[in-house]
Design a protein around this motif. Structure first.
Motif, PDB file in Angstrom:
ATOM      1  N   SER A 110      -4.772  -1.173   6.809  1.00 44.65           N
ATOM      2  CA  SER A 110      -6.058  -1.265   7.486  1.00 44.65           C
ATOM      3  C   SER A 110      -7.079  -0.366   6.800  1.00 44.65           C
ATOM      4  O   SER A 110      -6.832   0.829   6.610  1.00 44.65           O
ATOM      5  CB  SER A 110      -5.921  -0.846   8.958  1.00 44.65           C
ATOM      6  OG  SER A 110      -7.195  -0.754   9.577  1.00 44.65           O
ATOM      7  N   VAL A 111      -8.197  -0.955   6.416  1.00 39.01           N
ATOM      8  CA  VAL A 111      -9.283  -0.174   5.820  1.00 39.01           C
ATOM      9  C   VAL A 111      -9.787   0.853   6.826  1.00 39.01           C
ATOM     10  O   VAL A 111     -10.214   1.959   6.464  1.00 39.01           O
ATOM     11  CB  VAL A 111     -10.425  -1.108   5.379  1.00 39.01           C
ATOM     12  CG1 VAL A 111     -11.611  -0.287   4.867  1.00 39.01           C
ATOM     13  CG2 VAL A 111      -9.952  -2.066   4.293  1.00 39.01           C
ATOM     14  N   LEU A 112      -9.719   0.538   8.109  1.00 43.38           N
ATOM     15  CA  LEU A 112     -10.184   1.459   9.146  1.00 43.38           C
ATOM     16  C   LEU A 112      -9.380   2.754   9.134  1.00 43.38           C
ATOM     17  O   LEU A 112      -9.926   3.838   9.368  1.00 43.38           O
ATOM     18  CB  LEU A 112     -10.079   0.789  10.522  1.00 43.38           C
ATOM     19  CG  LEU A 112     -11.015  -0.395  10.767  1.00 43.38           C
ATOM     20  CD1 LEU A 112     -10.757  -1.000  12.141  1.00 43.38           C
ATOM     21  CD2 LEU A 112     -12.476   0.031  10.636  1.00 43.38           C
ATOM     22  N   ASP A 113      -8.069   2.658   8.855  1.00 40.41           N
ATOM     23  CA  ASP A 113      -7.240   3.863   8.782  1.00 40.41           C
ATOM     24  C   ASP A 113      -7.753   4.783   7.672  1.00 40.41           C
ATOM     25  O   ASP A 113      -7.893   5.994   7.856  1.00 40.41           O
ATOM     26  CB  ASP A 113      -5.776   3.494   8.504  1.00 40.41           C
ATOM     27  CG  ASP A 113      -5.136   2.705   9.634  1.00 40.41           C
ATOM     28  OD1 ASP A 113      -5.695   2.718  10.742  1.00 40.41           O
ATOM     29  OD2 ASP A 113      -4.088   2.081   9.402  1.00 40.41           O
ATOM     30  N   ARG A 114      -8.015   4.193   6.513  1.00 38.59           N
ATOM     31  CA  ARG A 114      -8.499   4.985   5.379  1.00 38.59           C
ATOM     32  C   ARG A 114      -9.861   5.585   5.676  1.00 38.59           C
ATOM     33  O   ARG A 114     -10.116   6.764   5.406  1.00 38.59           O
ATOM     34  CB  ARG A 114      -8.578   4.097   4.139  1.00 38.59           C
ATOM     35  CG  ARG A 114      -8.973   4.849   2.866  1.00 38.59           C
ATOM     36  CD  ARG A 114      -9.199   3.889   1.719  1.00 38.59           C
ATOM     37  NE  ARG A 114     -10.296   2.974   2.003  1.00 38.59           N
ATOM     38  CZ  ARG A 114     -10.577   1.896   1.277  1.00 38.59           C
ATOM     39  NH1 ARG A 114      -9.814   1.587   0.245  1.00 38.59           N
ATOM     40  NH2 ARG A 114     -11.593   1.112   1.590  1.00 38.59           N
ATOM     41  N   ASN A 115     -10.745   4.788   6.265  1.00 37.55           N
ATOM     42  CA  ASN A 115     -12.083   5.274   6.573  1.00 37.55           C
ATOM     43  C   ASN A 115     -12.046   6.393   7.608  1.00 37.55           C
ATOM     44  O   ASN A 115     -12.855   7.331   7.557  1.00 37.55           O
ATOM     45  CB  ASN A 115     -12.960   4.130   7.071  1.00 37.55           C
ATOM     46  CG  ASN A 115     -13.267   3.108   5.984  1.00 37.55           C
ATOM     47  OD1 ASN A 115     -13.076   3.376   4.806  1.00 37.55           O
ATOM     48  ND2 ASN A 115     -13.738   1.940   6.380  1.00 37.55           N
ATOM     49  N   ARG A 171      -3.523   9.703   6.009  1.00 36.80           N
ATOM     50  CA  ARG A 171      -3.628   8.258   6.232  1.00 36.80           C
ATOM     51  C   ARG A 171      -2.406   7.732   6.978  1.00 36.80           C
ATOM     52  O   ARG A 171      -2.521   6.845   7.827  1.00 36.80           O
ATOM     53  CB  ARG A 171      -3.791   7.535   4.905  1.00 36.80           C
ATOM     54  CG  ARG A 171      -5.190   7.634   4.315  1.00 36.80           C
ATOM     55  CD  ARG A 171      -5.286   6.911   2.994  1.00 36.80           C
ATOM     56  NE  ARG A 171      -5.043   5.475   3.141  1.00 36.80           N
ATOM     57  CZ  ARG A 171      -4.988   4.635   2.114  1.00 36.80           C
ATOM     58  NH1 ARG A 171      -5.134   5.087   0.877  1.00 36.80           N
ATOM     59  NH2 ARG A 171      -4.789   3.353   2.307  1.00 36.80           N
ATOM     60  N   VAL A 172      -1.235   8.273   6.660  1.00 33.17           N
ATOM     61  CA  VAL A 172      -0.024   7.835   7.365  1.00 33.17           C
ATOM     62  C   VAL A 172      -0.077   8.272   8.824  1.00 33.17           C
ATOM     63  O   VAL A 172       0.324   7.530   9.729  1.00 33.17           O
ATOM     64  CB  VAL A 172       1.244   8.379   6.673  1.00 33.17           C
ATOM     65  CG1 VAL A 172       2.492   7.960   7.450  1.00 33.17           C
ATOM     66  CG2 VAL A 172       1.339   7.879   5.232  1.00 33.17           C
ATOM     67  N   TRP A 221       0.804  -1.228   0.000  1.00 37.54           N
ATOM     68  CA  TRP A 221       0.000   0.000   0.000  1.00 37.54           C
ATOM     69  C   TRP A 221       0.828   1.265   0.000  1.00 37.54           C
ATOM     70  O   TRP A 221       0.384   2.308  -0.487  1.00 37.54           O
ATOM     71  CB  TRP A 221      -0.996  -0.008   1.157  1.00 37.54           C
ATOM     72  CG  TRP A 221      -0.445   0.259   2.515  1.00 37.54           C
ATOM     73  CD1 TRP A 221       0.242  -0.598   3.301  1.00 37.54           C
ATOM     74  CD2 TRP A 221      -0.581   1.469   3.278  1.00 37.54           C
ATOM     75  NE1 TRP A 221       0.558  -0.011   4.504  1.00 37.54           N
ATOM     76  CE2 TRP A 221       0.059   1.253   4.513  1.00 37.54           C
ATOM     77  CE3 TRP A 221      -1.186   2.711   3.045  1.00 37.54           C
ATOM     78  CZ2 TRP A 221       0.124   2.232   5.513  1.00 37.54           C
ATOM     79  CZ3 TRP A 221      -1.123   3.682   4.035  1.00 37.54           C
ATOM     80  CH2 TRP A 221      -0.475   3.445   5.251  1.00 37.54           C
ATOM     81  N   TRP A 222       2.054   1.199   0.497  1.00 37.99           N
ATOM     82  CA  TRP A 222       2.908   2.386   0.471  1.00 37.99           C
ATOM     83  C   TRP A 222       3.173   2.831  -0.958  1.00 37.99           C
ATOM     84  O   TRP A 222       3.215   4.037  -1.246  1.00 37.99           O
ATOM     85  CB  TRP A 222       4.218   2.108   1.200  1.00 37.99           C
ATOM     86  CG  TRP A 222       4.037   1.858   2.662  1.00 37.99           C
ATOM     87  CD1 TRP A 222       3.904   0.644   3.286  1.00 37.99           C
ATOM     88  CD2 TRP A 222       3.912   2.842   3.691  1.00 37.99           C
ATOM     89  NE1 TRP A 222       3.719   0.813   4.638  1.00 37.99           N
ATOM     90  CE2 TRP A 222       3.724   2.152   4.910  1.00 37.99           C
ATOM     91  CE3 TRP A 222       3.942   4.238   3.700  1.00 37.99           C
ATOM     92  CZ2 TRP A 222       3.572   2.820   6.125  1.00 37.99           C
ATOM     93  CZ3 TRP A 222       3.806   4.907   4.919  1.00 37.99           C
ATOM     94  CH2 TRP A 222       3.615   4.193   6.105  1.00 37.99           C
TER      95      TRP A 222
END
Length: 232
Positions: A221-226, A183-184, A57-58
């Protein structure tokens, strides 16, 4: 035997930090495919760096380019988060031992990459780069510590300077999507929080748990993006 306890801790710390470093390094690993073909020219970035090939993802989501400098900064970011956790070790001496071995593993790996992937056969040149990288590491520690204390805006600015080299544009020339920086920041906050709840003896297992449906702590983690989209 006098000093045997300290020697044993150093031995354990060396082996443990090797595994911890590998977890950090693997997050932004890359290769140089042209090395397999004799006389094949290695593609360069606009800044003159060797351009490699990487996955994860990076590179794929955030659009960072797989180069030695990108790898080193993403590895530093993960080493930093581990350092925050290691500060909770029972003694300052233990923390010093673990943190010293962690940066030593980075230096050995970085030097190997310079030689094997980038053709820097001169030991003197590699040593100069290693000294520069150690200075960068000290700056990373200070910048991220300041961000953790002062808030997301300051932490985001540090992330932007280190990972995006303070550029307002993407590698393709388009305007930088600042949600990527956010996001980071969210990722760092989450990982540091989760690491604080893990016993030292379980760190390696939790970071490398990739055989089940749940990835290790160092994972997309999708949660980070959300979370970023919720805050917008």
């Amino acid at each position: 035997m006098p000093g045997s306890g300290a020697a044993a801790e150093t031995y354990v710390a060396y082996g443990m930090t090797q595994k911890l470093f590998e977890a950090c390094s693997s997050q932004a690993d890359y290769s140089i495919p042209q090395l397999s073909g004799k006389g094949t020219q290695i593609t360069k970035t606009a800044a003159g760096e060797d351009l490699g090939v990487g996955a994860g993802w990076w590179y794929e989501d955030l659009g960072l380019i797989p180069t030695f400098s990108t790898w080193s900064q993403i590895t530093f970011l993960h080493m930093y988060m581990l350092t925050v956790r290691l500060r909770a070790l029972p003694s300052h001496e233990s923390f010093q031992t673990y943190s010293r071995h962690l940066i030593d593993h980075f230096s050995h790996n970085a030097e190997h990459r310079m030689d094997a992937l980038h053709g820097l056969t001169s030991r003197a040149i590699r040593n100069k780069f290693l000294k520069d990288l150690f200075i960068q590491w000290r700056g990373v520690l200070a910048a991220y510590d300041e961000g953790i204390v002062k808030g997301d805006a300051v932490l985001g600015a540090a992330v932007w300077r280190n990972l995006w080299k303070a550029s307002h544009t993407e590698p393709d020339g388009t305007e930088l999507d600042w949600t990527k920086v956010a996001r980071v920041v969210v990722y760092m906050r989450r990982v540091i929080s989760e690491l604080s709840q893990v016993n030292e003896a379980d760190l390696i297992l939790r970071l490398s748990n990739r055989n089940s449906e749940q990835l290790g702590i160092f994972g997309y983690s999708v949660l980070d993006r959300n979370m970023v989209h919720v805050k917008r």
